[in-house]
Design a protein around this motif. Structure first.
Motif, PDB file in Angstrom:
ATOM      1  N   GLY A  75       0.838  -1.194   0.000  1.00 39.70           N
ATOM      2  CA  GLY A  75       0.000   0.000   0.000  1.00 39.70           C
ATOM      3  C   GLY A  75       0.870   1.239   0.000  1.00 39.70           C
ATOM      4  O   GLY A  75       2.100   1.167   0.006  1.00 39.70           O
ATOM      5  N   VAL A  76       0.205   2.367   0.082  1.00 41.03           N
ATOM      6  CA  VAL A  76       0.902   3.637   0.277  1.00 41.03           C
ATOM      7  C   VAL A  76       1.277   3.757   1.757  1.00 41.03           C
ATOM      8  O   VAL A  76       0.413   3.645   2.628  1.00 41.03           O
ATOM      9  CB  VAL A  76       0.008   4.817  -0.138  1.00 41.03           C
ATOM     10  N   MET A  77       2.554   3.972   2.033  1.00 42.81           N
ATOM     11  CA  MET A  77       3.014   4.095   3.419  1.00 42.81           C
ATOM     12  C   MET A  77       2.826   5.540   3.882  1.00 42.81           C
ATOM     13  O   MET A  77       3.666   6.420   3.662  1.00 42.81           O
ATOM     14  CB  MET A  77       4.480   3.678   3.537  1.00 42.81           C
ATOM     15  N   LEU A  78       1.694   5.799   4.506  1.00 39.25           N
ATOM     16  CA  LEU A  78       1.251   7.167   4.772  1.00 39.25           C
ATOM     17  C   LEU A  78       2.209   7.982   5.633  1.00 39.25           C
ATOM     18  O   LEU A  78       2.259   9.207   5.513  1.00 39.25           O
ATOM     19  CB  LEU A  78      -0.122   7.157   5.439  1.00 39.25           C
ATOM     20  N   GLY A  79       2.964   7.312   6.491  1.00 36.83           N
ATOM     21  CA  GLY A  79       3.853   8.046   7.379  1.00 36.83           C
ATOM     22  C   GLY A  79       4.863   8.925   6.662  1.00 36.83           C
ATOM     23  O   GLY A  79       5.363   9.897   7.227  1.00 36.83           O
ATOM     24  N   HIS A  80       5.149   8.608   5.414  1.00 36.15           N
ATOM     25  CA  HIS A  80       6.137   9.367   4.659  1.00 36.15           C
ATOM     26  C   HIS A  80       5.567  10.584   3.942  1.00 36.15           C
ATOM     27  O   HIS A  80       6.325  11.414   3.439  1.00 36.15           O
ATOM     28  CB  HIS A  80       6.783   8.476   3.589  1.00 36.15           C
ATOM     29  N   SER A 108       4.621   1.332   7.400  1.00 32.79           N
ATOM     30  CA  SER A 108       5.961   0.791   7.586  1.00 32.79           C
ATOM     31  C   SER A 108       6.998   1.895   7.428  1.00 32.79           C
ATOM     32  O   SER A 108       6.924   2.700   6.495  1.00 32.79           O
ATOM     33  CB  SER A 108       6.228  -0.308   6.552  1.00 32.79           C
ATOM     34  N   PRO A 109       8.000   1.953   8.303  1.00 33.89           N
ATOM     35  CA  PRO A 109       8.994   3.028   8.238  1.00 33.89           C
ATOM     36  C   PRO A 109      10.058   2.849   7.174  1.00 33.89           C
ATOM     37  O   PRO A 109      10.795   3.772   6.858  1.00 33.89           O
ATOM     38  CB  PRO A 109       9.624   2.995   9.635  1.00 33.89           C
ATOM     39  N   SER A 110      10.178   1.634   6.587  1.00 37.73           N
ATOM     40  CA  SER A 110      11.205   1.336   5.599  1.00 37.73           C
ATOM     41  C   SER A 110      12.596   1.361   6.242  1.00 37.73           C
ATOM     42  O   SER A 110      12.734   1.398   7.461  1.00 37.73           O
ATOM     43  CB  SER A 110      11.133   2.307   4.416  1.00 37.73           C
ATOM     44  N   PHE A 111      13.635   1.330   5.398  1.00 35.28           N
ATOM     45  CA  PHE A 111      15.004   1.392   5.915  1.00 35.28           C
ATOM     46  C   PHE A 111      15.225   2.735   6.612  1.00 35.28           C
ATOM     47  O   PHE A 111      14.610   3.740   6.259  1.00 35.28           O
ATOM     48  CB  PHE A 111      16.013   1.241   4.773  1.00 35.28           C
ATOM     49  N   LYS A 112      16.148   2.768   7.574  1.00 36.90           N
ATOM     50  CA  LYS A 112      16.377   3.979   8.364  1.00 36.90           C
ATOM     51  C   LYS A 112      16.730   5.174   7.482  1.00 36.90           C
ATOM     52  O   LYS A 112      16.182   6.273   7.643  1.00 36.90           O
ATOM     53  CB  LYS A 112      17.482   3.738   9.391  1.00 36.90           C
ATOM     54  N   ASN A 113      17.657   4.976   6.533  1.00 40.07           N
ATOM     55  CA  ASN A 113      18.064   6.112   5.693  1.00 40.07           C
ATOM     56  C   ASN A 113      16.952   6.551   4.748  1.00 40.07           C
ATOM     57  O   ASN A 113      16.806   7.741   4.443  1.00 40.07           O
ATOM     58  CB  ASN A 113      19.346   5.786   4.915  1.00 40.07           C
ATOM     59  N   VAL A 114      16.121   5.588   4.299  1.00 38.52           N
ATOM     60  CA  VAL A 114      14.968   5.931   3.454  1.00 38.52           C
ATOM     61  C   VAL A 114      13.968   6.750   4.250  1.00 38.52           C
ATOM     62  O   VAL A 114      13.443   7.768   3.775  1.00 38.52           O
ATOM     63  CB  VAL A 114      14.304   4.656   2.896  1.00 38.52           C
ATOM     64  N   ASN A 115      13.718   6.318   5.475  1.00 41.14           N
ATOM     65  CA  ASN A 115      12.785   7.045   6.330  1.00 41.14           C
ATOM     66  C   ASN A 115      13.252   8.475   6.558  1.00 41.14           C
ATOM     67  O   ASN A 115      12.471   9.428   6.499  1.00 41.14           O
ATOM     68  CB  ASN A 115      12.649   6.312   7.677  1.00 41.14           C
ATOM     69  N   GLN A 116      14.549   8.624   6.788  1.00 41.32           N
ATOM     70  CA  GLN A 116      15.099   9.967   7.001  1.00 41.32           C
ATOM     71  C   GLN A 116      14.963  10.825   5.750  1.00 41.32           C
ATOM     72  O   GLN A 116      14.611  12.009   5.822  1.00 41.32           O
ATOM     73  CB  GLN A 116      16.573   9.854   7.405  1.00 41.32           C
ATOM     74  N   ALA A 117      15.246  10.233   4.593  1.00 42.03           N
ATOM     75  CA  ALA A 117      15.176  10.993   3.344  1.00 42.03           C
ATOM     76  C   ALA A 117      13.743  11.390   2.994  1.00 42.03           C
ATOM     77  O   ALA A 117      13.489  12.515   2.549  1.00 42.03           O
ATOM     78  CB  ALA A 117      15.784  10.175   2.201  1.00 42.03           C
ATOM     79  N   LEU A 118      12.792  10.480   3.226  1.00 44.57           N
ATOM     80  CA  LEU A 118      11.399  10.771   2.899  1.00 44.57           C
ATOM     81  C   LEU A 118      10.774  11.772   3.875  1.00 44.57           C
ATOM     82  O   LEU A 118       9.793  12.439   3.532  1.00 44.57           O
ATOM     83  CB  LEU A 118      10.572   9.482   2.894  1.00 44.57           C
ATOM     84  N   ASN A 119      11.325  11.863   5.072  1.00 44.35           N
ATOM     85  CA  ASN A 119      10.753  12.747   6.093  1.00 44.35           C
ATOM     86  C   ASN A 119      11.676  13.911   6.441  1.00 44.35           C
ATOM     87  O   ASN A 119      11.549  14.521   7.508  1.00 44.35           O
ATOM     88  CB  ASN A 119      10.427  11.935   7.350  1.00 44.35           C
ATOM     89  N   GLU A 120      12.565  14.236   5.549  1.00 47.27           N
ATOM     90  CA  GLU A 120      13.546  15.285   5.790  1.00 47.27           C
ATOM     91  C   GLU A 120      12.881  16.624   6.105  1.00 47.27           C
ATOM     92  O   GLU A 120      11.967  17.052   5.402  1.00 47.27           O
ATOM     93  CB  GLU A 120      14.444  15.428   4.555  1.00 47.27           C
ATOM     94  N   TYR A 121      13.339  17.248   7.171  1.00 54.09           N
ATOM     95  CA  TYR A 121      12.902  18.572   7.615  1.00 54.09           C
ATOM     96  C   TYR A 121      11.476  18.606   8.178  1.00 54.09           C
ATOM     97  O   TYR A 121      10.966  19.682   8.481  1.00 54.09           O
ATOM     98  CB  TYR A 121      13.020  19.602   6.484  1.00 54.09           C
ATOM     99  N   LYS A 122      10.824  17.464   8.333  1.00 53.46           N
ATOM    100  CA  LYS A 122       9.502  17.487   8.955  1.00 53.46           C
ATOM    101  C   LYS A 122       9.647  17.748  10.452  1.00 53.46           C
ATOM    102  O   LYS A 122      10.414  17.060  11.131  1.00 53.46           O
ATOM    103  CB  LYS A 122       8.767  16.159   8.718  1.00 53.46           C
TER     104      LYS A 122
END
Length: 332
Positions: A75-80, A108-122
């Motif tokens: 699905g779409v991982m809404l957290g990002h 799902s948060p995905s890999f740590k670096n992916v999570n950081q990149a998708l949520n940068e500056y939030k």
């Protein structure tokens, strides 16, 4: 039995992403001809062997190249993401293809670096339930009580995408029940007791909260079948190798072929881990696989089974979904 498909859009050895997308279109078209209920696309980031990093983009291609089958995200991982932007994307698809668009969501948060990149500056992240509420309000064009009061999500369309909650916990089951949405559970080796409890919890809560409506459960599982036992063994080994290696730092750049695995030779440690993953996959002749799918449906009271035909090769995938559809036709 209601049957559907969840596709990771694999990039096979000797192929590229363009090949993967073209094959996904062909597979969706075949699924439509075979009367599958829906065809969903998974979301995976930084997995080099699949092309489904942006399922909504793949969905539009599939919608444009099919006529009637339901197309969705699994699905779409809404957290990002911003629910507002997600709503815009799915409303555009709905405007173009009314009553055919599904949005399955997860967190799902995905890999740590992916999570950081998708949520940068939030600076602030809303919880999953808030995001689901946002989507429901946006799709219903009802934002009078929203924190962004009376905001419009364009385009304005008369219909709306069908929403689903993906989850493997009682929390997800309760959220789906609370919101009156279908629940999709992936079978990933959990105990039968755990699955039974999740489904039962969802059904019970749904009945309490929405006594005049029907709950709906979809169970999803990897499936391997083919015309010969030798093919089945080869495809299953390739799938298990993929499952094993995608979480490694040096994950493969492609979905390896059975011949690649034979030439490489697996270590004892790898073979032991592959055996541990056996219960994540339903494998065997078409009749054996279909019987197991029926058993799953009956055991957990599922309304629909969503198969994951994540085997090596375009022709093998087409053959797999054809064989399962043929068994389904025999039983009706």
């Amino acid at each position: 039995m209601k049957l559907s498909i969840l596709d990771y859009v694999p990039i096979f050895q000797y192929c590229n992403a363009t090949d993967a997308f073209n094959h996904a279109i062909e597979l969706a078209q075949l699924a439509e001809q075979l009367n599958y209920e829906r065809y969903w696309v998974a979301e995976h980031h930084q997995v080099y062997s699949v092309a489904s990093s942006a399922p909504e983009m793949v969905m539009m291609s599939l919608l444009e190249q099919t006529q009637s089958i339901q197309i969705g995200s699994g699905g779409v991982m809404l957290g990002h993401y911003s629910p507002y932007k997600v709503a815009e994307q799915f409303k555009i698809m709905e405007a173009r293809h009314p009553r055919r668009v599904n949005i399955g969501t997860g967190h799902s948060p995905s890999f740590k670096n992916v999570n950081q990149a998708l949520n940068e500056y939030k600076e602030q992240r809303f919880d999953y339930e808030t995001q689901i509420d946002d989507l429901m309000q946006y799709f219903n064009d009802d934002t009078e009580q929203h924190r962004f009061k009376s905001i419009a999500v364009t385009p304005i369309v008369e219909t709306k995408p069908s929403m689903f909650i993906l989850g493997m916990s009682k929390n997800s089951a309760f959220l789906a029940a609370k919101k009156g949405l279908p629940l999709v559970v992936a079978l990933m080796g959990q105990s039968s007791t755990q699955i039974t409890n999740i489904v039962a919890h969802y059904r019970q809560q749904f009945k309490i909260l929405h006594p005049n409506r029907q709950s709906y459960v979809i169970l999803s599982t990897f499936v391997v079948t083919a015309d010969t036992q030798e093919e089945i063994i080869n495809l299953e080994e390739a799938l298990h190798f993929w499952l094993l290696r995608i979480n490694y730092i040096d994950q493969p750049q492609f979905y390896a072929s059975p011949q690649f695995i034979k030439d490489r030779q697996l270590s004892e440690r790898e073979r032991d881990k592959m055996i541990q993953n056996k219960n994540r996959v339903i494998s065997g002749s078409p009749s054996v696989v279909y019987t197991q799918l029926q058993h799953i449906q009956e055991q957990y009271g599922a309304d629909e089974i969503m198969i994951q035909p994540h085997v090596y090769g375009a022709s093998a995938r087409k053959n797999l979904i054809s064989l399962i559809a043929n068994e389904n036709n025999k039983s009706t």
